[in-house]
Design a protein around this motif. Structure first.
Motif, PDB file in Angstrom:
ATOM      1  N   CYS A  68      21.217  -0.878 -52.456  1.00  0.00           N
ATOM      2  CA  CYS A  68      21.379  -1.877 -51.375  1.00  0.00           C
ATOM      3  C   CYS A  68      22.925  -2.186 -51.543  1.00  0.00           C
ATOM      4  CB  CYS A  68      20.745  -3.209 -51.743  1.00  0.00           C
ATOM      5  SG  CYS A  68      20.569  -3.819 -53.582  1.00  0.00           S
ATOM      6  N   ASP A  69      23.491  -2.647 -50.576  1.00  0.00           N
ATOM      7  CA  ASP A  69      24.746  -3.264 -50.261  1.00  0.00           C
ATOM      8  C   ASP A  69      25.706  -2.064 -50.413  1.00  0.00           C
ATOM      9  OD1 ASP A  69      24.017  -5.802 -49.808  1.00  0.00           O
ATOM     10  OD2 ASP A  69      24.146  -6.408 -51.534  1.00  0.00           O
ATOM     11  N   ILE A  70      25.496  -0.990 -49.882  1.00  0.00           N
ATOM     12  CA  ILE A  70      26.359   0.376 -49.788  1.00  0.00           C
ATOM     13  C   ILE A  70      27.521  -0.068 -48.735  1.00  0.00           C
ATOM     14  CG2 ILE A  70      26.584   2.768 -49.491  1.00  0.00           C
ATOM     15  CD1 ILE A  70      24.726   1.797 -51.838  1.00  0.00           C
ATOM     16  N   VAL A  71      28.708   0.057 -49.073  1.00  0.00           N
ATOM     17  CA  VAL A  71      29.849  -0.420 -48.153  1.00  0.00           C
ATOM     18  C   VAL A  71      31.127   0.467 -48.315  1.00  0.00           C
ATOM     19  CG1 VAL A  71      30.948  -2.178 -49.771  1.00  0.00           C
ATOM     20  CG2 VAL A  71      31.043  -2.343 -47.302  1.00  0.00           C
ATOM     21  N   VAL A  72      31.540   1.025 -47.162  1.00  0.00           N
ATOM     22  CA  VAL A  72      32.857   1.861 -47.031  1.00  0.00           C
ATOM     23  C   VAL A  72      33.657   1.162 -46.369  1.00  0.00           C
ATOM     24  CG1 VAL A  72      33.782   4.136 -46.730  1.00  0.00           C
ATOM     25  CG2 VAL A  72      31.360   3.707 -48.022  1.00  0.00           C
ATOM     26  N   HIS A  73      35.006   1.220 -46.758  1.00  0.00           N
ATOM     27  CA  HIS A  73      36.135   0.774 -45.751  1.00  0.00           C
ATOM     28  C   HIS A  73      36.005   1.315 -44.466  1.00  0.00           C
ATOM     29  CE1 HIS A  73      40.069  -0.119 -44.346  1.00  0.00           C
ATOM     30  NE2 HIS A  73      40.132  -1.076 -44.769  1.00  0.00           N
ATOM     31  N   PRO A  74      36.078   0.719 -43.298  1.00  0.00           N
ATOM     32  CA  PRO A  74      36.118   1.426 -41.998  1.00  0.00           C
ATOM     33  C   PRO A  74      36.999   2.557 -42.033  1.00  0.00           C
ATOM     34  CG  PRO A  74      36.180  -0.993 -41.641  1.00  0.00           C
ATOM     35  CD  PRO A  74      36.287  -0.770 -43.130  1.00  0.00           C
ATOM     36  N   GLY A  75      38.271   2.451 -42.532  1.00  0.00           N
ATOM     37  CA  GLY A  75      39.190   3.503 -42.632  1.00  0.00           C
ATOM     38  C   GLY A  75      38.901   4.766 -43.319  1.00  0.00           C
ATOM     39  N   ARG A  76      37.865   4.612 -43.941  1.00  0.00           N
ATOM     40  CA  ARG A  76      37.355   5.881 -45.027  1.00  0.00           C
ATOM     41  C   ARG A  76      35.777   6.305 -44.631  1.00  0.00           C
ATOM     42  NH1 ARG A  76      40.839   6.186 -49.492  1.00  0.00           N
ATOM     43  NH2 ARG A  76      42.637   5.190 -49.034  1.00  0.00           N
ATOM     44  N   GLN A  77      35.474   5.623 -43.638  1.00  0.00           N
ATOM     45  CA  GLN A  77      33.947   6.080 -43.177  1.00  0.00           C
ATOM     46  C   GLN A  77      34.074   7.475 -42.512  1.00  0.00           C
ATOM     47  OE1 GLN A  77      32.160   2.999 -40.967  1.00  0.00           O
ATOM     48  NE2 GLN A  77      32.382   1.447 -42.617  1.00  0.00           N
ATOM     49  N   GLY A  78      32.874   8.281 -42.875  1.00  0.00           N
ATOM     50  CA  GLY A  78      32.969   9.434 -42.036  1.00  0.00           C
ATOM     51  C   GLY A  78      33.456  10.510 -42.871  1.00  0.00           C
ATOM     52  N   LEU A  79      34.058  10.270 -44.257  1.00  0.00           N
ATOM     53  CA  LEU A  79      34.697  11.344 -45.049  1.00  0.00           C
ATOM     54  C   LEU A  79      33.887  11.824 -46.026  1.00  0.00           C
ATOM     55  CD1 LEU A  79      38.118   9.503 -45.045  1.00  0.00           C
ATOM     56  CD2 LEU A  79      37.528  11.477 -43.915  1.00  0.00           C
ATOM     57  N   GLY A  80      32.569  11.156 -46.427  1.00  0.00           N
ATOM     58  CA  GLY A  80      31.577  11.526 -47.529  1.00  0.00           C
ATOM     59  C   GLY A  80      31.581  10.498 -48.557  1.00  0.00           C
ATOM     60  N   LEU A  81      32.445   9.379 -48.502  1.00  0.00           N
ATOM     61  CA  LEU A  81      32.505   8.403 -49.649  1.00  0.00           C
ATOM     62  C   LEU A  81      31.111   7.749 -49.583  1.00  0.00           C
ATOM     63  CD1 LEU A  81      34.360   7.325 -51.764  1.00  0.00           C
ATOM     64  CD2 LEU A  81      35.190   5.814 -49.948  1.00  0.00           C
TER      65      LEU A  81
END
Length: 141
Positions: A68-81
């Motif tokens: 749960c609560d998986i979060v990635v900074h919007p500027g890093r989304q789409g990079l596989g993080l």
């Protein structure tokens, strides 16, 4: 980038801000501190001193682990993080009879690629049922 499961240096206000801008809702610093403290598995991803990703899993050690609560900074989304966070928590949960999560509507294909399958019998009671219905998380019937 630096990965850790140590929450002793987390700036909980910064993590709260990350959830807001992701956007994954308004989760207060105190709420997050409690939720992460009560989670068996957790991971945080830093770029320098800034937290740019996080996630946690509630688990009992044998039967069920809930990611749960998986979060990635919007500027890093789409990079596989996000994928890496889910994989790390999934791998930490190996040995549990089931590993579950519920996805933000529209993200099901992302999780399907990581081995998750749609459940047909999941049921839930939400504190804010109207918001859960409006967000497409539960049916309104």
């Amino acid at each position: 980038m630096h990965w850790t499961d140590d929450d002793s240096r987390i700036d909980w206000q910064a993590l709260s801000h990350l959830y807001r801008i992701a956007p994954l809702g308004d989760k207060s610093a105190e709420w997050l501190k409690t939720a992460y403290a009560n989670s068996r598995y957790k991971c945080f991803v830093y770029d320098g001193d800034a937290v740019i990703g996080a996630g946690r899993a509630l688990a009992d050690g044998v039967d069920c682990s809930y990611l749960c609560d998986i979060v990635v900074h919007p500027g890093r989304q789409g990079l596989g993080l996000g994928r890496q966070i889910v994989e790390r928590l999934r791998d930490l949960s190996t040995g549990h009879r089931k590993i579950i999560l519920y996805a933000v509507p529209g993200k099901e294909d992302f999780y399907r690629k990581l081995g998750f399958r749609r459940m047909r019998t999941a049921m839930a009671i939400f504190g804010n049922e109207a918001a859960a219905i409006e967000g497409g998380i539960v049916d309104g019937d």
